[in-house]
Every structure is written in C-alpha cells, then in structure tokens.
Design an enzyme around this catalytic site. Structure first.
Site, PDB file in Angstrom:
ATOM      1  N   CYS A 236      -1.804  -0.596   1.972  1.00 34.88           N
ATOM      2  CA  CYS A 236      -3.567  -0.913   1.819  1.00 34.88           C
ATOM      3  C   CYS A 236      -3.600  -1.372   3.990  1.00 34.88           C
ATOM      4  CB  CYS A 236      -3.945  -1.711   1.421  1.00 34.88           C
ATOM      5  SG  CYS A 236      -4.148  -1.115  -0.269  1.00 34.88           S
TER       6      CYS A 236
ATOM      7  N   HIS B 235      -9.633  -4.341   4.583  1.00 37.05           N
ATOM      8  CA  HIS B 235      -9.488  -3.961   3.426  1.00 37.05           C
ATOM      9  C   HIS B 235     -10.146  -4.079   2.510  1.00 37.05           C
ATOM     10  CE1 HIS B 235      -7.343  -2.223   1.029  1.00 37.05           C
ATOM     11  NE2 HIS B 235      -6.253  -2.663  -0.125  1.00 37.05           N
TER      12      HIS B 235
ATOM     13  N   ASN C 263     -11.034   0.586  -3.983  1.00 37.00           N
ATOM     14  CA  ASN C 263     -10.032   0.717  -2.811  1.00 37.00           C
ATOM     15  C   ASN C 263      -8.785   1.459  -2.845  1.00 37.00           C
ATOM     16  OD1 ASN C 263      -7.207  -0.504  -1.684  1.00 37.00           O
ATOM     17  ND2 ASN C 263      -7.101  -2.019  -2.794  1.00 37.00           N
TER      18      ASN C 263
END
Ligand code: UT7
Length: 322
Positions: A112, A248, A278
């Site tokens: 990520c 993020h 996500n």
C-alpha cells in the site's frame, strides 16, 4: 526547473459491492464496517479485468483531461501487489497498450506504500537525467487476494487503478521532498504469498492476504504523522504550511487519529475509502484524482502511504497542474 505531476487519471470497475452484501456471507453488518473503518462500498473487478487492463483505463482517463500527456514518456513505473504476471511487468503490459512499447517499464512491490515508492524512484531517475518523463501508476485487483470467509480482511479492500505523469515543471512547483521508509521487522503483520512463495517462519495460508489489523493500525497511526512531518521538514516546511493531505485509504479512524496528532483538520484530507475501500497502491492516485477540484496552484500537498513490508512513503509537492 522542478519535477512535478502534470496529469492525473483514475479508473474503478463498474461493479459496486456495498457493505450489506457481506451480511449474507459473513458474521458482520454495515454498521460495524462503517463505524470501525468508514468504508461503505468498494468496486470489484470483472473476471476479465486485470491490473494492466485497469491501468490502461486509468491512462485513457488521464488522456481525456490531458490529451498530449504521453508525448515524450520514456519511463513507466507501476506499483502493484497484484501484477498480471511476474513478468512481463504490468508496467510493460500497460505501455504496450497505450502506445509506449519502447519505454523502460517495471513494477514496484511496496504494497500500500507502493505508489509513493514508484513516484520516488521515477523522481530520482528524472532528477538525475537518466529519464525525461514518466508515467507512474498504481493498479490493484485486491479482491482476488481475499479470503472471503475472513471478516477482518474481506471487508476492507477493493479494486482500481490510478495514473500520473511526472515531468519537468517551472519553479517553484513540483516535488519538494520524498521520504521512503521501512520497518521490515513487522513484515509478518501483513503479507500475501502466491502459491509457490515461501516466507521463512510462516505457515503458507494459501494465496490470501493475511493481516494483524491491530498491529498495522498502530503502525499506521504512528507513521502517517511522522512521515508527513519528515517530508515537510525536508522542504523546510511545517504542518502549518500544509494545504492538503492525500493519504493511503485504509481506515478513516487511522486518519482521524493521525490528524489529531498532527493538529491538522480532517476537512483538508482526501477521503475516498467510503466508496472504494482500500485499493492498496491505487488508493493515493485515485484520491488525488478525486481531489483535483479542491487543489489550487501553489498549494502544498503531501501524499502519504503505509502498508505491507512494513513500508511507508511520503511525497511533498507544491501543486500546479500544467
Ligand atoms: O493498507 C494496508 C494497511 N492496513 C490497514 O491499515 C488496516 C489497519 N487495521 C484496521 O483497519 C482495523 O484493525 C480493522 C478494521 C482490520 C479491525 O478493526 P479493529 O477495531 O482493530 O477490530 P479488532 O481487530 O480489534 O477486533 C475487534 C472485534 C473482534 O471481536 P472480539 O474478538 O472482540 O469478539 C473481531 O473479531 O471485532 C471483530 N471483527 C468484526 N466484527 C464484525 C473483526 N472484523 C469484523 C467485522 N464485523 N467485519
């Protein structure tokens, strides 16, 4: 001259999966997911969609706003944990389909935090003069990595892709600083093994994402503020100079805690996790695309990522879209 982002594009698959759909699959409910994560729905790739096909769509979206953006691109870097294949790289597969078959092309694996790493590497190659203009991407089919019987991970992730063009821009605009960092001792807290992969000391759980949510949560709450302050410091700036934070998109509670520590208002934080969940390396460029209408020339913007590795990345920019 500086080096900055001059074009942005994004793509999410058509299929929307609202939280309510999990109620039939798992012992969970919409209220828990919204309260504990902020996520309301996510997008799920169609069977024929891949990281490269979504990446191509993100580039097409970028070209709608900036039709000449790919002229002169000689480098493609794609951050992904869900590459179409180990090789050719997803970056090369995208390049072939968007008319850049001769560019240098490779993928970055930093989970990520991958998009910030991809931006940082491309920035270094442009700064050194090795390359002139870069297409930097994040693209993920996270839905294919999930154990759909695990309520603590299945509800979190979604699919999508984002793309930016990085090139020389007039002073004082462009990238002001980059911070890439890691704590590899925490690698066991978040990992994804393909069938043939081996991680010493860890049992192979099958090709499914495995996460210790609490550990990663604590890491993220600590690292978002520290990486943000570090990258601003590299530019000789402080939190009082920050106009917009593009983090993020993992969990709204992480971002609320981080902003409390930073004494920075949530009203200046990009939030897309409610609609996309996500999307790992794609989340920052997708959030950047959604933030374009809020950004003014001269704004100081920080992109901050965190995730498997454990790894983090932060990039500070003085914004101007050319
Ligand atoms: O992009 C990569 C970075 N990843 C992240 O940033 C993720 C970071 N972690 C998180 O976002 C959170 O830790 C989670 C959303 C994964 C979990 O939230 P939490 O508030 O930390 O919950 P928890 O793990 O402490 O679990 C609390 C309870 C547990 O039940 P018991 O043991 O207290 O009975 C879980 O089993 O919540 C339960 N639980 C759920 N309940 C309903 C876990 N997932 C669910 C669910 N629905 N989906």
């Amino acid at each position: 001259m500086g080096i900055g982002i001059t074009a942005v594009g994004g793509y999410v698959p058509e299929r929307v999966m609202p939280n309510a759909e999990f109620e039939a699959l798992l012992e969970t409910n919409d209220e828990w997911i919204v309260a504990r994560t902020g996520i309301r729905e996510r997008r799920i790739a169609a069977p024929e969609e891949t990281a490269s096909s979504m990446g191509v769509q993100a580039v097409r979206d970028l070209l709608k706003r900036s039709p000449k953006a790919l002229e002169g691109v000689d480098l493609i870097v794609c951050a992904t944990s869900t590459a179409d294949a180990t090789f050719p790289s997803t970056a090369a597969l995208i390049g072939l389909q968007v008319g850049l078959p001769s560019s240098a092309a490779f993928d970055i694996s930093a989970a990520c935090a991958g998009f910030g790493h991809a931006l940082g590497v491309a920035y270094g190659l442009l700064l050194s003069g090795v390359h002139q203009k870069a297409l930097v991407m994040g693209s993920e089919t996270m839905s294919r990595t999930l154990d759909w019987t695990d309520r603590s991970t299945a509800i979190l992730f979604g699919d999508g892709a984002g793309a930016v063009v990085l090139e020389r821009v007039p002073d004082p605009y462009g990238i002001l600083g980059v911070t890439l960092g890691g704590d590899s001792s925490g690698g066991h807290s978040l990992y994804l093994m393909n069938d043939a992969d081996v991680l010493p000391g860890l049992e192979h759980p099958g090709p499914k994402l495995t996460q210790n949510g609490r550990e990663v949560f604590k890491f993220a709450v600590r690292i978002v503020p520290s990486a943000t302050l570090e990258v601003l410091g590299k530019a000789g700036l402080g939190i009082e100079n920050l106009d917009f934070l593009i983090p993020h998109q993992a969990n709204v509670r992480i971002l609320e805690s981080a902003c409390e520590r930073l004494n920075f208002p949530m009203s200046k934080v990009a939030l897309t996790l409610d609609k996309y969940g996500n999307t790992s390396a794609a989340s920052i460029p997708l959030a950047l695309k959604d933030s374009l209408e809020h950004l003014k020339d001269g704004d100081v913007v920080v992109l901050v990522g965190f995730g498997g590795g454990l790894a983090w990345s932060a990039v500070a920019l003085r914004w101007k879209m050319l």
